[in-house]
Design a protein around this motif. Structure first.
Motif: not given
Ligand code: GAP
Length: 530
Positions: A10-18, A20-22, A34-40
């Motif tokens: 969770v920490s990595l996913a938020k920190r690196r932009g995978f 974000f909470p909507s 929401d899926y950020g730049p790397l998540g999408v």
């Protein structure tokens, strides 16, 4: 080694932009992300691989993209209006609401056992359709994509001339008004499903069910979730969904959560096509369905060999993209010791951890559960030093950790040692990595190096490999940044590159470096990435 706790992911996913909470700027909305730049990129790659495997690489599949909103009658005859319920209880003490089967008779908020009797709560979201707000002008947001496939069965059959067995695949949004969304992407209110409805001749359904189980396990292994991390749960008869004759749930061993469902593979029999058909008494259905006087269609198949109409049976592999993303990230995550930390620095971290454990254990600002969770986590890190040292950061991100004053000192001791001696690496299967290649110039103030690196980036990106350029730090730091997001290859342009056109290619997992001619880069990388 996969992640040892969900917090790390969770920490990595938020920190690196995978992820974000909507609607974060207004305090968020529970159970929506929401899926950020790397998540999408990761999500698109997972979905693309699922589509390629299940649609393009098979001869018996068609694709579909049905609308989210459907005629309300679909959800009446699918059985969802009547049965898509979870058992809801109220806590009489603190007025919170819970899913009865998740709480073992005790309110997780205040600990009271004074709960109401469970009552059914329908999980479908309603939305108004059109400008008139009369009680009947509403539609549901679909709780599964499957019904869009059943409603289009006859359309696909008529326009593609398919013979049984064949399937229809779809990826799309589904919505469920979960009573208690929780565990990050695991249980949410809006999510994507990757679903196949595979239509077969009655009597061949059990064979096809077994074949799909194997096909799906093989897909999971191919995206980095190996067979030995999944258990197959043969759902007991009494727990089956109303449409199912038999269901295999694939249970992935999530960090912190343990084995939880990642995909369901159901034998839906002739229930759905039969339910949505008129003239049901003439169809020889095996499933028990509600009489349907509204349908305009008979959802059958003409069996030429036997000169009869049959209602196909359906095998349904159904996976959530969010649960898949969480599994893929968990499986790929590693905090890797690169060099042994100096003994005195390790000792300082160890002492700071002991101080944290003592202080958290005595804290009167925290409730018992939060205190116990913090102490247990800190103790497990202390027992597994130096390997567990990078986990201090996720310990300090846990609920209540900000109340422990010595936490700041602990971070001050641990962070530099973690930065200096460890790397966080996502060992993602290259084909699903969000970024395939990163290109760096050895010096950012040298026009020749910068120009060459940017040209290489542009050329690789044209071959459809997601390629990024970065010159915002020293090369070692840039490598670490890419390791953390799972980029399989980094390219460095140095002075030799300007002379002979070769560059250094560094591989993420082994950290091995090789010189490759620029002209051969695209072929070299494509072969490795697959
Ligand atoms: N059409 C069949 C169906 O929807 P399901 O077992 O309810 O079956 C299939 O859902 C998959 O969808 C699950 O295995 C899971 O991966 C995902 N899923 C279901 N509910 C979810 C939720 N609230 N949040 C995230 N994913 C969910």
């Amino acid at each position: 080694m996969p992640a040892s706790t969900l917090d790390q992911v969770v920490s990595l996913a938020k920190r690196r932009g995978f992820i974000f909470p909507s609607s974060d700027i207004y305090g968020g909305i529970q159970g929506v992300f929401d899926y950020g730049p790397l998540g999408v990129e990761l999500k698109n790659n997972i979905q693309g691989d699922w589509w390629r495997t299940n649609v393009y690489e098979r001869d018996d599949m068609e694709g579909l993209d049905a609308a989210i909103l459907m005629n309300r009658l679909v959800w009446k005859y699918s059985g969802h209006e009547e049965t898509f319920n979870d058992p809801l209880v109220d806590c009489r003490s603190c007025k919170s609401r819970w899913r009865a089967d998740h709480i073992k008779g005790k309110c997780p908020n205040c600990g009271s056992t004074d709960l109401t009797e469970p009552r059914p709560f329908n999980m479908m979201f309603k939305t108004q359709v059109g400008p008139v707000a009369d009680p009947d002008s509403f539609a549901y947001l679909r709780p599964e994509t499957a019904q869009g496939i059943f409603a289009n069965y006859a359309n696909v059959l008529a326009t593609t001339s398919r013979k049984l067995p064949f399937g229809i695949a779809q990826i799309g949004k589904a919505f469920r008004n979960e009573i208690n969304p929780r565990n990050f992407l695991f249980r949410v209110r809006e999510f994507d499903q990757m679903e196949i409805e595979f239509f077969v001749m009655p009597g061949t359904d059990e064979d096809w069910h077994a074949k799909w189980l194997e096909a799906r396990l093989s897909w999971w292994a191919g995206i980095g979730v190996p067979r030995d991390r999944i258990q197959i749960y043969d759902v007991p008869k009494g727990d089956l969904a109303h449409y199912s004759k038999r269901t295999y749930d694939l249970m992935y061993n999530y960090p912190t959560l343990g084995y939880e469902e990642i995909e369901g593979i159901a034998n839906r029999t002739d229930f759905d096509l039969g339910s949505h058909s008129r003239d049901q008494d003439k169809l020889g259905l095996t499933a028990r369905v509600s009489p349907n006087a509204d349908s305009l269609a008979r959802l059958t198949y003409f069996d030429q060999a036997n000169n009869r109409h049959v209602v196909p049976f359906v095998i349904e592999p159904s996976a959530g993209v969010g649960r898949c993303t969480l599994a893929v990230l968990s499986e790929a995550y590693a905090d890797e010791l690169v060099k042994a930390p100096p003994a005195e620095k390790l000792e300082a971290v160890s002492q700071a951890l002991q101080a944290f454990i003592k202080s958290a254990g005595r804290s009167e600002k925290l409730n018992g559960e939060t205190r116990d969770a913090l102490v247990a986590r800190a103790e497990s890190i202390a027992a597994a030093l130096p390997e567990a040292l990078p986990q201090v950061e996720s310990l300090l991100g846990m609920a209540g950790a900000d109340q422990i004053e010595v936490g700041k000192k602990l971070r001050g001791q641990a962070q530099p040692v973690a930065d200096e001696n460890f790397r966080t690496v996502l060992r993602l299967v290259p084909k699903i990595a969000p970024v395939k290649v990163a290109v760096f110039p050895l010096k950012r103030n040298h026009d020749g190096l910068v120009g060459t690196a940017k040209d290489i980036r542009k050329a690789l990106q044209r071959t459809c490999m997601r390629t990024v350029y970065d010159d915002t730090g020293a090369i070692g730091k840039l490598y670490r940044r890419q390791d953390e997001i799972g980029t399989p290859f980094c390219i460095t342009v140095d002075f030799q590159s300007l002379e002979d056109g070769s560059v250094t290619v560094r591989e993420r997992d082994s950290m091995a470096q090789e010189r490759v001619a620029s002209a051969e880069l695209a072929g070299y990388l494509r072969e490795k990435i697959g």
